[in-house]
Motif scaffolding. Structure first.
Motif, PDB file in Angstrom:
ATOM      1  N   ASN A  17       0.846  -1.189   0.000  1.00  0.00           N
ATOM      2  CA  ASN A  17       0.000   0.000   0.000  1.00  0.00           C
ATOM      3  C   ASN A  17       0.882   1.240   0.000  1.00  0.00           C
ATOM      4  O   ASN A  17       1.939   1.263   0.641  1.00  0.00           O
ATOM      5  CB  ASN A  17      -0.897   0.028   1.229  1.00  0.00           C
ATOM      6  N   ASP A  18       0.462   2.273  -0.699  1.00  0.00           N
ATOM      7  CA  ASP A  18       1.249   3.502  -0.784  1.00  0.00           C
ATOM      8  C   ASP A  18       1.548   4.107   0.588  1.00  0.00           C
ATOM      9  O   ASP A  18       2.628   4.655   0.802  1.00  0.00           O
ATOM     10  CB  ASP A  18       0.537   4.537  -1.652  1.00  0.00           C
ATOM     11  N   ASP A  19       0.597   3.997   1.513  1.00  0.00           N
ATOM     12  CA  ASP A  19       0.817   4.605   2.830  1.00  0.00           C
ATOM     13  C   ASP A  19       1.868   3.860   3.659  1.00  0.00           C
ATOM     14  O   ASP A  19       2.358   4.383   4.655  1.00  0.00           O
ATOM     15  CB  ASP A  19      -0.494   4.726   3.602  1.00  0.00           C
ATOM     16  N   SER A  20       2.260   2.670   3.262  1.00  0.00           N
ATOM     17  CA  SER A  20       3.278   1.932   4.011  1.00  0.00           C
ATOM     18  C   SER A  20       4.680   2.489   3.781  1.00  0.00           C
ATOM     19  O   SER A  20       5.599   2.200   4.539  1.00  0.00           O
ATOM     20  CB  SER A  20       3.265   0.445   3.635  1.00  0.00           C
ATOM     21  N   PHE A  21       4.867   3.311   2.761  1.00  0.00           N
ATOM     22  CA  PHE A  21       6.188   3.833   2.458  1.00  0.00           C
ATOM     23  C   PHE A  21       6.586   5.013   3.338  1.00  0.00           C
ATOM     24  O   PHE A  21       7.738   5.426   3.326  1.00  0.00           O
ATOM     25  CB  PHE A  21       6.280   4.202   0.974  1.00  0.00           C
ATOM     26  N   GLY A  22       5.676   5.535   4.110  1.00  0.00           N
ATOM     27  CA  GLY A  22       5.989   6.616   5.035  1.00  0.00           C
ATOM     28  C   GLY A  22       6.502   6.123   6.371  1.00  0.00           C
ATOM     29  O   GLY A  22       6.929   6.921   7.204  1.00  0.00           O
ATOM     30  N   TYR A  23       6.500   4.825   6.580  1.00  0.00           N
ATOM     31  CA  TYR A  23       6.902   4.252   7.859  1.00  0.00           C
ATOM     32  C   TYR A  23       8.378   3.875   7.835  1.00  0.00           C
ATOM     33  O   TYR A  23       8.863   3.249   6.889  1.00  0.00           O
ATOM     34  CB  TYR A  23       6.076   2.995   8.159  1.00  0.00           C
ATOM     35  N   TYR A  24       9.122   4.295   8.851  1.00  0.00           N
ATOM     36  CA  TYR A  24      10.526   3.902   9.024  1.00  0.00           C
ATOM     37  C   TYR A  24      10.703   3.524  10.489  1.00  0.00           C
ATOM     38  O   TYR A  24      10.471   4.359  11.375  1.00  0.00           O
ATOM     39  CB  TYR A  24      11.451   5.058   8.648  1.00  0.00           C
ATOM     40  N   PRO A  25      11.083   2.278  10.776  1.00  0.00           N
ATOM     41  CA  PRO A  25      11.165   1.825  12.163  1.00  0.00           C
ATOM     42  C   PRO A  25      12.145   2.642  13.017  1.00  0.00           C
ATOM     43  O   PRO A  25      13.266   2.937  12.577  1.00  0.00           O
ATOM     44  CB  PRO A  25      11.660   0.380  12.045  1.00  0.00           C
ATOM     45  N   GLN A  26      11.723   3.000  14.193  1.00  0.00           N
ATOM     46  CA  GLN A  26      12.553   3.780  15.110  1.00  0.00           C
ATOM     47  C   GLN A  26      13.823   3.026  15.480  1.00  0.00           C
ATOM     48  O   GLN A  26      14.882   3.623  15.632  1.00  0.00           O
ATOM     49  CB  GLN A  26      11.757   4.149  16.372  1.00  0.00           C
ATOM     50  N   TRP A  27      13.763   1.709  15.589  1.00  0.00           N
ATOM     51  CA  TRP A  27      14.947   0.943  16.002  1.00  0.00           C
ATOM     52  C   TRP A  27      16.056   1.025  14.953  1.00  0.00           C
ATOM     53  O   TRP A  27      17.235   1.009  15.288  1.00  0.00           O
ATOM     54  CB  TRP A  27      14.591  -0.509  16.319  1.00  0.00           C
ATOM     55  N   ILE A  28      15.711   1.161  13.683  1.00  0.00           N
ATOM     56  CA  ILE A  28      16.730   1.314  12.644  1.00  0.00           C
ATOM     57  C   ILE A  28      17.378   2.696  12.773  1.00  0.00           C
ATOM     58  O   ILE A  28      18.600   2.837  12.727  1.00  0.00           O
ATOM     59  CB  ILE A  28      16.139   1.122  11.235  1.00  0.00           C
ATOM     60  N   SER A  29      16.552   3.717  12.939  1.00  0.00           N
ATOM     61  CA  SER A  29      17.056   5.067  13.086  1.00  0.00           C
ATOM     62  C   SER A  29      17.969   5.177  14.309  1.00  0.00           C
ATOM     63  O   SER A  29      19.058   5.754  14.224  1.00  0.00           O
ATOM     64  CB  SER A  29      15.874   6.040  13.218  1.00  0.00           C
ATOM     65  N   SER A  30      17.559   4.614  15.421  1.00  0.00           N
ATOM     66  CA  SER A  30      18.366   4.661  16.645  1.00  0.00           C
ATOM     67  C   SER A  30      19.700   3.939  16.447  1.00  0.00           C
ATOM     68  O   SER A  30      20.747   4.415  16.907  1.00  0.00           O
ATOM     69  CB  SER A  30      17.605   4.033  17.809  1.00  0.00           C
TER      70      SER A  30
END
Length: 37
Positions: A17-30
């Protein structure tokens, strides 16, 4: 190290779904911040 699978990535772009591309897991960023720090 960051692993990537081209076939899985392509399937996601074709089927997700197009709206799934706005999600980036916080654990990866951290984790990236800790590596850079």
């Amino acid at each position: 190290m960051a692993w990537d699978d081209e076939a899985v990535t392509r399937t996601r772009f074709e089927a997700a779904n197009d709206d799934s591309f706005g999600y980036y897991p916080q654990w990866i960023s951290s984790g990236m911040e800790q590596l850079a720090g």
